[in-house]
Design an enzyme around this catalytic site. Structure first.
Site, PDB file in Angstrom:
ATOM      1  CD  GLU A   1      -2.912  -1.225   2.306  1.00 55.35           C
ATOM      2  OE1 GLU A   1      -2.512  -0.805   3.417  1.00 55.35           O
ATOM      3  OE2 GLU A   1      -4.043  -1.681   2.132  1.00 55.35           O
TER       4      GLU A   1
ATOM      5  CD  GLU B   1      -4.580  -5.781   2.733  1.00 55.21           C
ATOM      6  OE1 GLU B   1      -5.362  -4.986   3.310  1.00 55.21           O
ATOM      7  OE2 GLU B   1      -3.349  -5.693   2.824  1.00 55.21           O
TER       8      GLU B   1
END
Length: 626
Positions: free
Chosen positions: A182, A262
């Site tokens: 991320e 995710e």
């Protein structure tokens, strides 16, 4: 900058050997928008599992339950700070034996999506980055900063060398490897850093390894988090439109398999929040929608960390964030619903998911007072204090976690209450203030920056500072701990400090305080009533039979930490909640000898001084145990 990066690589690349590719292969088919395993289309349905949060004894149990759910892969974070807690010292033994975990997964029939960072988030302290990096106050984390790159390069040289034999094409079960995590959510947006990582991963894992990135579902995050040569994936939960999310991904990765790395089936809890919950029907419906599109999905089963948006927000000890498989490894209705969805898209193993483990309610255990922290420094800080005119941080004292005690003398008589103030919001994270052993109150980062104190000139002022976990996400991960900046008492700037690094974990692991009982005074259960300030209590639990999983509850206690048989179970804070119990794995307990319980209560112990062992968790402040 590129020349600097090349210099670091030259130091470590000699250990990256040339490997001959085997007959097995795992790759991306950009024409048909899918993965290929041994040349055939492959779709993974995986689940996240953190070996660092599960006792080694239960690794096989958890992996088997995931396999029997119908998953064909798992996703695994590797916390750098777990394996290099001290710079240059690497540990991969016991509960940190990553290769044993990979081997168990392989035996179970699960492929592995490896997420080695170096930054992982994962609601883990500092996102997995080791706190010793902050001993350099000028370092810029997750960037091409020369000091940071050197540390990262050294770590990856160790880790990736261990991981290469576990790649699928080399006979192992690792099918893809994430680079960073991320990164588009971080302020630096440093492409030179990402290029350095890409070069490192290629050098150690080879050109055939499938490397990928994961980012949030916005253009900005994908712009800074993606890099040519690293396959782009995204993450999102049930509050997102599947078509919209994958359409955005296609702007950055026009061809190849769709991947949600995710898929959030739960969400994290901060202290003071309501316990999070994600609706099972929404999870099932969205999972089915993604699999219908041929997408590859990782079901995110949501050492704690903290967040920082408008203020510091530490997360709770439990990682049971309404997950399909509970913290104790129990299948939930959500897990069974997920299994029903998966059955529509692939053959799943015959037979039921293994049932929940046995739980036991062992009842109440009485505790006895060992002493106030200020009177136990010979045991908890045997090396003695460091004297300093000015305050020093945890990092300057080379302490990563836990507690430090700051001691000085009151500069003048204080017959009336005077405010002790941290004018720069420098309490990182909670400070428990005493004068001559008399508890005055607590100061808390972003919330309570002053406390009233009274005393006489030259009275001893003690401030015990608790590290509640470093920020694990966003721009504030360079989160130093301790007392930052001066403390002001009335018109006086306090100075001339004695600073104690406390090794409470080490003392308890060596058998204290039970090993010293004959040498210390133990107060009886009824002595004194409620007591305030940081104090250690101890007791024992004798099991009536075999050891089973259990949950410890702290009725009437305020805030603190608990150890059982030398193992730090984590923080309790029932007044703030939502978490009310801590999970105690059965393998931690002994059925043959008394089990040692040690509690550090930081604010005020109840008069009854007992804890309760239950057969079920209570993760919400407002609901009964479930």
């Amino acid at each position: 900058c590129t020349r600097k990066i090349d210099r670091y690589l030259l130091k470590i690349l000699p250990v990256a050997l040339c490997w001959k590719a085997g007959e097995r292969s795992f790759s991306i088919d950009y024409k048909n928008n899918c993965f290929l395993r041994d040349g055939k289309p492959f779709q993974y349905i995986s689940g996240s599992i953190h070996y660092s949060r599960v006792p080694r004894y239960y690794w096989k149990d958890r992996l088997t339950k995931m396999y029997m759910t119908g998953l064909n892969a798992i996703q695994v974070y590797v916390p750098w700070n777990l394996h290099e807690p001290v710079q240059g010292t690497y540990t991969f033994e016991g509960d940190r034996d990553l290769e044993h975990f990979l081997n168990l997964a392989n035996q179970t029939g699960l492929f592995v999506i490896l997420r080695p960072g170096p930054y992982i988030c994962a609601e883990w302290d500092m996102g997995g980055l080791p706190a010793w990096l902050l001993q350099n106050p000028n370092i810029t984390l997750r960037s091409a900063d020369s000091d940071y790159l050197q540390a990262v390069s050294n770590w990856l040289a160790v880790l990736l060398t261990k991981m290469r034999p576990w790649l699928y094409q080399n006979g192992g079960n690792i099918i893809t490897v994430q680079v960073e995590n991320e990164y588009g959510s971080y302020f630096a947006c440093d492409y030179n850093y990402m290029r350095h990582l890409r070069t490192m991963f290629r050098a150690f894992l080879g050109e055939d390894a499938v490397l990928f990135t994961t980012d949030g579902n916005t253009d900005k995050e994908l712009l800074c988090g993606t890099l040519q040569g690293l396959y782009a994936t995204i993450d999102f939960g049930t509050d997102t439109n599947v078509t919209t999310a994958f359409s955005r991904l296609r702007k950055f990765e026009p061809y190849g398999p769709l991947v949600n790395s995710e898929f959030y089936t739960g969400w994290l809890d901060h202290w003071g929040d309501q316990h999070a919950s994600v609706d099972t029907q929404k999870v099932s419906r969205m999972l089915s929608d993604m699999l219908s599109l041929g997408a590859n999905v990782n079901i995110h089963y949501l050492m704690t960390g903290a967040d920082h948006d408008t203020q510091f927000r530490p997360v709770v000890t439990s990682y049971d964030y309404n997950a399909p498989l509970s913290e104790a490894g129990d299948p939930t209705d959500k897990l069974l619903a997920i299994r029903e969805v998966i059955k529509n898209f692939r053959d799943i193993p015959l037979g039921p998911i293994p049932p929940a483990s046995a739980k036991m309610a062992y009842g109440f255990v009485n505790l006895q007072k060992i002493g106030n922290i200020s009177g136990l420094l010979d045991t908890l800080s045997p090396q003695g204090p460091v004297r300093s005119q000015n305050l020093l941080t945890f990092e300057e004292m080379k302490q990563s976690y836990g507690f430090m005690l700051y001691r000085t003398l009151l500069p003048r008589d204080l017959p009336h209450a005077i405010s002790l103030i941290s004018p720069v919001n420098g309490i990182h994270d909670r400070a428990y203030v005493s004068v001559n052993g008399v508890y005055q109150g607590v100061m808390e980062r972003d919330i309570t920056l002053a406390v009233n104190v009274m005393g006489r000139r030259a009275d001893q002022l003690d401030i015990l500072v608790e590290n509640m976990g470093r920020v694990d996400f966003g721009s504030k991960i360079n989160d130093q701990k301790g007392l930052l900046g001066n403390l002001i008492l009335g018109s006086d700037v306090l100075s001339d400090w004695l600073i104690y690094s406390l090794d409470i974990d080490g003392a308890i692991q060596s058998g204290w305080p039970q090993s010293m009982r004959k040498d210390i005074h133990l107060f009886s259960e009824t002595d004194g009533g409620e007591e305030s300030g940081p104090t250690v209590y101890s007791g024992t639990l004798q099991l009536p039979g075999p050891a089973h999983d259990t949950f410890i509850k702290f009725n009437g206690w305020m805030k603190g930490q608990v150890w059982i048989n030398g193992v730090n179970l984590g923080r309790y804070w029932p007044q703030r909640g939502p978490q009310q119990t801590l999970y105690v794995p059965g393998p931690l307990l002994s059925s043959s000898v008394p089990n040692n319980i040690t509690i550090l209560e930081l604010e005020r112990a109840p008069q009854h001084r007992r804890v309760l062992f239950m057969d079920r968790p209570q993760l919400s402040k407002t609901t009964a145990p479930s």
